[in-house]
Design an enzyme around this catalytic site. Structure first.
Site, PDB file in Angstrom:
ATOM      1  N   SER A  49     -28.775 -15.317 -10.936  1.00 25.73           N
ATOM      2  CA  SER A  49     -28.339 -16.499 -10.200  1.00 25.73           C
ATOM      3  C   SER A  49     -28.681 -16.337  -8.731  1.00 25.73           C
ATOM      4  O   SER A  49     -28.755 -15.215  -8.215  1.00 25.73           O
ATOM      5  CB  SER A  49     -26.831 -16.694 -10.358  1.00 25.73           C
ATOM      6  OG  SER A  49     -26.357 -17.729  -9.512  1.00 25.73           O
ATOM      7  N   TYR A  87     -17.961 -14.216  -9.999  1.00 24.44           N
ATOM      8  CA  TYR A  87     -19.265 -14.564 -10.571  1.00 24.44           C
ATOM      9  C   TYR A  87     -20.414 -14.027  -9.716  1.00 24.44           C
ATOM     10  O   TYR A  87     -21.349 -13.401 -10.223  1.00 24.44           O
ATOM     11  CB  TYR A  87     -19.355 -16.081 -10.695  1.00 24.44           C
ATOM     12  CG  TYR A  87     -20.647 -16.591 -11.286  1.00 24.44           C
ATOM     13  CD1 TYR A  87     -20.850 -16.594 -12.663  1.00 24.44           C
ATOM     14  CD2 TYR A  87     -21.650 -17.107 -10.475  1.00 24.44           C
ATOM     15  CE1 TYR A  87     -22.027 -17.079 -13.216  1.00 24.44           C
ATOM     16  CE2 TYR A  87     -22.833 -17.597 -11.019  1.00 24.44           C
ATOM     17  CZ  TYR A  87     -23.013 -17.576 -12.386  1.00 24.44           C
ATOM     18  OH  TYR A  87     -24.176 -18.056 -12.926  1.00 24.44           O
TER      19      TYR A  87
END
Length: 320
Positions: free
Chosen positions: A188, A201
């Protein structure tokens, strides 16, 4: 390192100059290669054939995973999906069936290493060795740090990071035996730039990037040059995973676009794929701006009503 300690000063200097020269020449070569590939039309890019290859996609029951399954199936790959949700697995397999493709689905909790190892053995017995492993499954909570329950933090790490160790251990040995295979890690952009509301995250994606790059180095250092590794770092994807997020700098990516780009990266054996590509221009700021300026700039960019992104839900300030 031990050999270097026993060298005399002249030998150390010669060794240093030699290493510096090799590093410089290889850097020039790879920079020129990158420029060449950037201007080369897509239709002239060499792409490998994935037909007949066994492709395993974790988190294949929905979102990007579902589109990945469909896109690989269109290329005549033998698609297998793992997911913890049986209904999601059925939806994906029914979708591929409606398009005339077959897909095998297994219910697997990838955070449980015993389940991973047992399911991997079952898959290899029923279908064969995995040629392409796409580690796609991930979860996110989207809350400020002080609102994150302990169990959520642990679960995020188990699924987003630790599971990659289990899947790699399950399938990499056979790839190494053949010196052939491909591991795709869906990272990501939040693993490159820390982001508000993503302290769990984002941290797992930072760790994931490090794991992937280190594994790539291990394989190359030991001569496994045909075991390919691709790290994909997409911006926010419109899959429902980031409900409440309204990005303002760039629009959310659509899952079908991300899946299509991932498949292309696999066919081209790309090592690193950032989506959208122009996000790369933000990354050097972390290195070139003075540290205080960089952190202050980033904190201002991602907070407040004029921020790069805004969460609809707001966290509570911790007492004290």
């Amino acid at each position: 390192m031990s050999e270097l300690l026993f060298q005399n000063p002249v030998e150390r200097i010669i060794s240093f100059i030699y290493d510096l020269l090799i590093f410089g020449l290889k850097s020039i070569f790879f920079i020129l290669e990158a420029i060449y590939l950037s201007i080369l039309p897509d239709r002239w890019r060499k792409e490998k054939d994935v037909s007949g290859k066994v492709v395993l996609i974790t988190g294949g029951g929905g979102g990007v995973g579902r589109y990945l399954a469909l896109n690989f199936a269109k290329l005549n790959s033998r698609v297998v999906i793992w997911d913890i949700n049986s209904e999601a697995i059925k939806t994906t397999t029914d979708l591929l069936t409606s398009h005339g493709y077959s897909c095998k689905g297994y219910i697997v909790d990838i955070s449980d290493k015993e389940q991973v190892y047992q399911s991997a053995q079952l898959l290899q017995n029923e279908i064969g060795a995995v040629n392409i492993l796409v580690n796609n499954a991930a979860i996110v909570c989207c809350k400020p740090f002080w609102d994150l329950p302990d169990r959520v933090i642990e679960n995020t790490y188990n699924i987003n990071v630790i599971s990659h160790y289990w899947t790699a251990k399950a399938f990499l040995p056979q790839m190494m035996e053949r010196n052939d295979g491909h591991i795709v890690t869906i990272g990501s952009v939040t693993g490159l730039l820390g982001t508000y509301g993503c302290s769990d995250y984002s941290a797992t994606k930072f760790a994931l990037n490090g794991f992937h790059e280190s594994l790539f180095t291990d394989l190359r250092a030991h001569g496994y040059n045909n075991v390919q590794m691709t790290l994909v770092c997409p911006y926010y994807i419109n899959t429902g995973m980031f409900n409440g997020v309204r990005p303002r700098l760039f629009p959310m990516l659509e899952p079908d676009y991300v899946a299509e780009r991932v498949v292309t990266a696999v066919k081209r054996n790309e090592v690193w794929c950032v989506l959208p590509n122009h996000v790369r221009t933000l990354l050097p700021l972390k290195c070139f701006l003075p540290s205080k300026m960089c952190w202050e700039l980033m904190s201002r960019v991602i907070r407040g009503p004029d921020s790069m992104m805004l969460f609809r839900g707001r966290g509570k300030v911790p007492a004290g």
